[in-house]
Design an enzyme around this catalytic site. Structure first.
Site, PDB file in Angstrom:
ATOM      1  CG  HIS A   1      -0.435   0.401   2.498  1.00  0.00           C
ATOM      2  ND1 HIS A   1      -1.199   0.966   3.485  1.00  0.00           N
ATOM      3  CD2 HIS A   1       0.832   0.313   2.993  1.00  0.00           C
ATOM      4  CE1 HIS A   1      -0.435   1.217   4.534  1.00  0.00           C
ATOM      5  NE2 HIS A   1       0.785   0.838   4.281  1.00  0.00           N
TER       6      HIS A   1
ATOM      7  CB  CYS B   1       3.273   5.698   4.957  1.00  0.00           C
ATOM      8  SG  CYS B   1       3.727   4.778   6.432  1.00  0.00           S
TER       9      CYS B   1
ATOM     10  CG  HIS C   1       5.367   0.762   2.586  1.00  0.00           C
ATOM     11  ND1 HIS C   1       4.761   1.946   2.213  1.00  0.00           N
ATOM     12  CD2 HIS C   1       4.800   0.421   3.766  1.00  0.00           C
ATOM     13  CE1 HIS C   1       3.879   2.293   3.137  1.00  0.00           C
ATOM     14  NE2 HIS C   1       3.876   1.382   4.087  1.00  0.00           N
TER      15      HIS C   1
ATOM     16  CG  HIS D   1       2.531  -3.046   6.526  1.00  0.00           C
ATOM     17  ND1 HIS D   1       3.613  -2.668   7.267  1.00  0.00           N
ATOM     18  CD2 HIS D   1       2.021  -1.893   6.014  1.00  0.00           C
ATOM     19  CE1 HIS D   1       3.749  -1.344   7.224  1.00  0.00           C
ATOM     20  NE2 HIS D   1       2.804  -0.843   6.475  1.00  0.00           N
TER      21      HIS D   1
ATOM     22  CG  ASP E   1      -2.654 -13.253   1.006  1.00  0.00           C
ATOM     23  OD1 ASP E   1      -1.754 -12.572   1.524  1.00  0.00           O
ATOM     24  OD2 ASP E   1      -2.532 -14.468   0.739  1.00  0.00           O
ATOM     25  CG  HIS E   2       0.496 -12.645  -1.865  1.00  0.00           C
ATOM     26  ND1 HIS E   2       0.170 -13.172  -0.637  1.00  0.00           N
ATOM     27  CD2 HIS E   2       1.821 -12.928  -2.048  1.00  0.00           C
ATOM     28  CE1 HIS E   2       1.249 -13.774  -0.124  1.00  0.00           C
ATOM     29  NE2 HIS E   2       2.259 -13.631  -0.948  1.00  0.00           N
TER      30      HIS E   2
ATOM     31  CD  GLU F   1      -0.112  -0.055   8.728  1.00  0.00           C
ATOM     32  OE1 GLU F   1      -1.078   0.209   7.990  1.00  0.00           O
ATOM     33  OE2 GLU F   1       0.589   0.831   9.257  1.00  0.00           O
TER      34      GLU F   1
END
Lengths: 135, 135, 135, 135, 135, 135
Positions: free
Chosen positions: B14, B33, B39, B41, B79-80, B124
């Site tokens: 994100h 950010c 980047h 998490h 996810d991913h 996070e």
């Protein structure tokens, strides 16, 4: 000989794929990790240094110094970055956990006294991690 | 009334930024950010459901069912993935931990029996997390 | 040479005792672990594989494959089972953490490329664990 | 050969400084750890013992016995103590994590069968830890 | 209303005792925590702030700001200090986890916008912790 | 009002099934948890007590006392036991995490001062847990 370790962390995006493979082949080998718009991880890094205790300080290495080296040369370079796009070492190198670990080890090896042995453990998730000591 | 919780996880990329702000303003508010290439998490999600114990099964909710709902409606979606680019809910919504938590809660609220209270905690990182229960 | 690790888990019941000892002797050596009706653990297993990085994929071993091997040959066999009663390998072998680790290592050694070194760590609890690499 | 490990913990105060250095030099080398009135840590200790499995018991060492040795000889000595003031081994020895690890290893080495190899890991915090195996 | 949390940590020495009690009475009530030369802990602190999401930023509070407040007003004051000797708030107040939590909460309450609810959790060890929200 | 918590743990075997259902129905509802020869868990228990701080001691409750109550009345009863066979409270009650939590809460409620509020969290695994406060 004794080993001291320091834990650090950085958050990065990456994608596993080969440009010379089509999407189906990338998906077959790399699964969801090949998705086109990147995903990311909270990487945890443990840097371990082995040597003799300096009798004057009781330290193998001052962990404040080790922590500063990791911050300056690893975290600054990788934290909140896209490994594929932002980090020159991954031009032409797939940013698997294995390859990231080798890149980090090579960076740190240059910055830490050659009399000290160096090992790193890189956690991509709590369930997947790699260990590298240069040999 | 008793609360049962199930932990899940997903790995996403994100970026926090506003298109109507310049880079300096984005950097001032969102720090690293806001970096342009994303980047990511390892998000950990705890879904908590409160209700009465069904005397026939000893369950508030069958955790196998709850786990399947989370997998199908949250993990499959996030996810991913790149939250900014791949997930329609974040068109026009900054994917802060707070907003991701609200999006997930709204998705799950639709899928879980209305007689049951719903709360989620979204980590996070190990150091930053949010909690939302819809009110 | 680099080492990649994958974490898995299974939940089993077991009991430590010898049929050729009386209850007092079993209690003296095995303590509460000898109680007659079994107790159990959430076992955590870390499987570590050491080899060279395949330059084509950046992997030592595809962790998806490793994860599938663990699931099929270890978790299927041990998860939600009574080690003493349900698992043939423990007929005549006390299911201590040490012996469970050797059994798991032997199973995995058959399934993983002989060019790769294999080590496992088995956590019986957060406070007790064993490590085995076959020698 | 297989390795079994047992985790223990103790809470102590300490201070890093040399009487033959002035405050500025102590602060430069030891940072906040040199503050005059002590600070403290929740130390976590992992004691690892390597040997052959006794076929009669399935144990390398009975973890109950190992746990008792750690309790009697390490925890009793260090827990809720001021390492600088209360523990004779640190008269003239700076209680860095490295030196504490060596002191603990030497104590345990005396109490554990010489046929068994001994290694310890001492966590000063979640982020700093040392490993010592006597050589 | 949504809750965001930030984790911090500090390492301090302390001792639990009353000057108006003799040693036997202190030992009876406070156990090893009354030992004369102090012991210490790695305290983990979770600060939780509840409010509405600011639609412009997606934040309840900028965690960078919250982290800076904790660093400046809590960590600077308590980290690597002896709570009994170095921290004025504990003159005449026994530094139990309960009292430390109240002291920290009072400090933070002054520094955080009154429209936001404040709760803290303070871990003295992994096994002992307290939670306080001011009422 | 402030809340203090103490963590404990016990290792037990159990099985989820109803005698008045056939195997297929048990398997459908309880999955692997219905396997006939039991499986087990490392249960982690967090007991939280809420009340006013006693100004004389700085304690809500002496955690040594709370720890002793948990040890005597919960751990002694459940640790290294088969919940279905060895614990009378589960005659006719399926030992789901929900029901175990209610049983533990009822036991502790009898032993802890009625002026203090009581809540427990019971972790069956790291991924599944329940919370109960008696209402």
């Amino acid at each position: 000989m004794i080993t001291v370790s320091r834990k650090a962390h950085f958050n990065s995006a990456h994608r596993l794929y080969r440009e010379d493979w089509d999407d189906a082949q990338n998906l077959k080998v790399f699964g969801k990790c090949s998705y086109p718009n990147y995903h990311g991880h909270n990487y945890n890094l443990v840097v371990s240094v082995t040597g003799e205790i300096n009798p004057e300080t009781g330290f193998v290495i001052n962990l404040k110094d080790l922590s500063d080296i990791i911050k300056q040369h690893v975290e600054e370079k990788l934290d909140h970055k896209n490994l594929n796009l932002d980090v020159p070492e991954f031009k032409g190198l797939i940013p698997t956990a294995e390859n990231i670990a080798v890149v980090i080890w090579n960076i740190l090896r240059e910055k830490i006294d050659k009399k000290l042995l160096l090992k790193i453990v890189l956690y991509e998730t709590e369930r997947n991690f790699v260990e590298y000591s240069g040999a």
